[in-house]
Each structure stands twice: as C-alpha cells, then as structure tokens.
Design a protein around this motif. Structure first.
Motif, mmCIF file in Angstrom:
data_model
loop_
_atom_site.group_PDB
_atom_site.id
_atom_site.type_symbol
_atom_site.label_atom_id
_atom_site.label_comp_id
_atom_site.label_asym_id
_atom_site.label_seq_id
_atom_site.Cartn_x
_atom_site.Cartn_y
_atom_site.Cartn_z
ATOM 1 N N GLN A 1 0.837 -1.208 0.000
ATOM 2 C CA GLN A 1 0.000 0.000 0.000
ATOM 3 C C GLN A 1 0.870 1.256 0.000
ATOM 4 O O GLN A 1 2.051 1.173 0.305
ATOM 5 N N PRO A 2 0.259 2.423 -0.336
ATOM 6 C CA PRO A 2 1.016 3.669 -0.204
ATOM 7 C C PRO A 2 1.234 3.992 1.263
ATOM 8 O O PRO A 2 0.452 3.554 2.118
ATOM 9 N N GLY A 3 2.300 4.751 1.579
ATOM 10 C CA GLY A 3 2.634 5.009 2.981
ATOM 11 C C GLY A 3 2.929 6.457 3.291
ATOM 12 O O GLY A 3 4.095 6.835 3.418
ATOM 13 N N ASN B 1 0.216 -10.304 10.157
ATOM 14 C CA ASN B 1 0.680 -9.649 8.929
ATOM 15 C C ASN B 1 -0.059 -10.184 7.699
ATOM 16 O O ASN B 1 -0.377 -9.423 6.770
ATOM 17 N N LYS B 2 -0.347 -11.485 7.696
ATOM 18 C CA LYS B 2 -1.099 -12.065 6.558
ATOM 19 C C LYS B 2 -2.507 -11.469 6.505
ATOM 20 O O LYS B 2 -3.002 -11.095 5.429
ATOM 21 N N ILE B 3 -3.144 -11.358 7.689
ATOM 22 C CA ILE B 3 -4.499 -10.771 7.732
ATOM 23 C C ILE B 3 -4.443 -9.316 7.248
ATOM 24 O O ILE B 3 -5.281 -8.864 6.463
ATOM 25 N N LEU C 1 -8.532 -5.726 0.189
ATOM 26 C CA LEU C 1 -9.984 -5.558 0.112
ATOM 27 C C LEU C 1 -10.409 -4.109 0.332
ATOM 28 O O LEU C 1 -11.449 -3.675 -0.156
ATOM 29 N N ALA C 2 -9.610 -3.349 1.087
ATOM 30 C CA ALA C 2 -10.006 -1.974 1.432
ATOM 31 C C ALA C 2 -9.879 -1.066 0.218
ATOM 32 O O ALA C 2 -8.991 -1.251 -0.618
#
Ligand SMILES: NC(=O)c1ccc[n+]([C@@H]2O[C@H](COP(=O)([O-])OP(=O)(O)OC[C@H]3O[C@@H](n4cnc5c(N)ncnc54)[C@H](OP(=O)(O)O)[C@@H]3O)[C@@H](O)[C@H]2O)c1
Length: 262
Positions: free
Chosen positions: A147-149, A238-240, A247-248
């Motif tokens: 993801q972007p950070g 971390n996997k979750i 999904l977000a």
C-alpha cells in the motif's frame, strides 16, 4: 570450515533480519558471505556463526549506496561465484517523516540502497544462476509494499518496487530453475526504526502491538524460499493485514497508513 562448498551471500548481515537470515542459512550447512559496512559488527556476527554452526564465513565491508563500491563488491565475489547457491538482498534503510522534511540527498540514498543496489546485485547474480541452471534469490521487501505510505512515502514505494520486481523475476527465471522470493515482514524488532527516526510511530509499535522477532521473520523467509514461495508474509497478523489492505478501498488504506506512520 564445513566440508561442503556451497555459499550463501547475505547483504545487510551485520544486524537485525540480515543477521538472523545468515543464521538460518548457516544452520542448513551453507558457508556464508556477509556484506555490510560496519566491520566490527560483521566480525561479531562472523564469530557467532563459526561458533554456533561451524560454517565458513567471509566478511566483505562495502557501502551499497555507492556504485563504485558495489562494483568492487561484485569483483570480490567473483572467486566464490561458482559455489554461490543462495543470494539474499536484505540491506535496506527507512526514512520517516514528510517527504519535503527530508533532504533530497537522504531520498536518493534510500533509493540507492533499497532499489539500485538490489537491482544491480540481482542482475549480477541472476546471470550466474542462469548459466548454472540453479540458484535461489531472496529480496527483502516489506508489508509496506502492499500500500502507499504517507509520512514514509518513498520507503513504502521502494518496497513496492522490490515486491513487484521480484515477482516479475520469479516468472522470468523459473524456466532456468532459478527461484526468486520476496520476503515481506511487518514490524520486526531490529534497530531499523531507530535508524529511520520512527521509534515513536504506531508503525514501530506494530499492528495490534505485535512485533515479530528477527529470528521468526528469518525462519519464515528461508523456509518459504526453499519451498519456492514467490511472496512470503511472515506471521498471521501480517497475513491478515495484507489481505485486508487488498480488500479496502485505496483512499481508506492511505488514511489508515497515514495515521499509523505519524
Ligand atoms: N525492521 C522492520 O520492522 C522491517 C520491516 C519490514 C522490512 N524490513 C526490511 O528488512 C531489511 C533489514 O532491515 P532490519 O530491520 O534488519 O534493519 P537493520 O537492523 O537496521 O539492518 C540493516 C542492515 O543493512 C545494512 N546497511 C544499511 N545501509 C547500508 C549500506 N549503505 N551499505 C551496506 N549495508 C547497509 C546495515 O549494516 P551496516 O550499518 O553495518 O552497513 C544492516 O546490516 C531492510 O530491507 C528493511 O527495509 C524491516
């Protein structure tokens, strides 16, 4: 030195995850070539590996932000190259805070070590592995790759690069019997956040306060590499997190990450 003459090369081996990865390959009988800048720390790691695993250890002190230093490193590796079977690009740094609050030279240094050094050394070793028709390459990315950070923008982007680069290579090199794997740790207990200036952030404290040890991360990474897993995310939390990010909606992922990184 053990009788076998297989070598594993590990960059950033003087500390944290790199040290733990070196232990994991040494316990599988590989002699190791350890790369970092701090000669004293390299010596300490070397002594530990010899004492604990009885493997042969070579230490090479080079600065991976400097192109001429990387070229000298590749020359120094040449005498061992036929015996190298595992190559781990782990060395990396973080850079926290607002993009404009960090100097351009710090941004360039980040790109040099996190991306340019990994690409250069992957190019170098992939050609040797293709010629030999075997070999294992691990590149250490991060959970940040998914993801972007905000407030860690360039670092997250470097890790996205490493993840996608490694996944691409994995497909290209499979037909040559060369395995590529991206290790994507979440927050891990190493000096990383102290060095990156992010010890007070939610990121450094870990998702739900969970911080994995470097040993746990390295054990999952090396197991995944030898099982030919292209993407390895150590730890159930971390996997979750990785699947939740997928999904977000992206605006939500950006907002949550901004909160965590500030
Ligand atoms: N810790 C985390 O929470 C976390 C999470 C996800 C991913 N990662 C990734 O895991 C990798 C290892 O980080 P770590 O947590 O183990 O941090 P660390 O303990 O700070 O280790 C970084 C290693 O990179 C080496 N290094 C740094 N700059 C270098 C340079 N210019 N030339 C050569 N070597 C250099 C350091 O050695 P010298 O200082 O001796 O040169 C050290 O051995 C990094 O790629 C990082 O992005 C870490």
């Amino acid at each position: 030195m053990k009788k076998n003459n297989k070598y594993a090369v590990i960059t950033g081996a003087s500390s944290g995850i790199g040290y733990a990865l070196s232990c994991q390959v040494a316990m599988r009988g590989y002699n190791v070539i350890l790369i970092a800048r701090d000669t004293d720390r390299l010596e300490t790691v070397s002594n530990d590996l010899v004492a604990n695993y009885g493997v042969g250890v070579i230490t090479l002190a080079y600065d991976l932000t400097c192109q001429s230093s990387i070229e000298q490193l590749m020359q120094a590796l040449e005498p061992y190259i036929d015996q190298v079977e595992v190559f781990i690009n782990n060395a990396g740094v973080g850079l926290s805070g607002e993009f404009v609050g960090n100097s351009l030279s710090e941004q360039h240094r980040l790109l040099d070590i996190n991306i340019k050094a990994t690409v250069t050394l992957s190019h170098f070793i992939a050609k040797h592995f293709i010629a030999k028709k075997r070999g294992y390459i691990m590149n250490v990315a991060s959970l940040a790759a998914f993801q972007p950070g905000p407030y860690y923008s360039s670092y997250y982007a470097t890790k996205s690069y490493i993840l996608h680069f490694t996944e691409g290579l994995a497909v290209e090199l499979k037909k040559h019997n060369v395995i590529c794997s991206a290790l994507c740790p979440g927050t891990t207990d190493t000096p990383f956040h102290h060095r990156a200036g992010s010890t007070d952030t939610g990121l450094a404290k870990g998702l739900f306060g969970i911080v994995m040890s470097a040993n746990e991360v390295a054990a999952a990474g090396v197991k995944g590499l030898f099982k030919k897993r292209v993407v390895v995310v150590p730890g159930i939390v971390n996997k979750i997190a990785m699947f939740s990010i997928r999904l977000a909606p992206r605006w939500l992922a950006r907002q949550i990450t901004a909160q965590i990184n500030q």
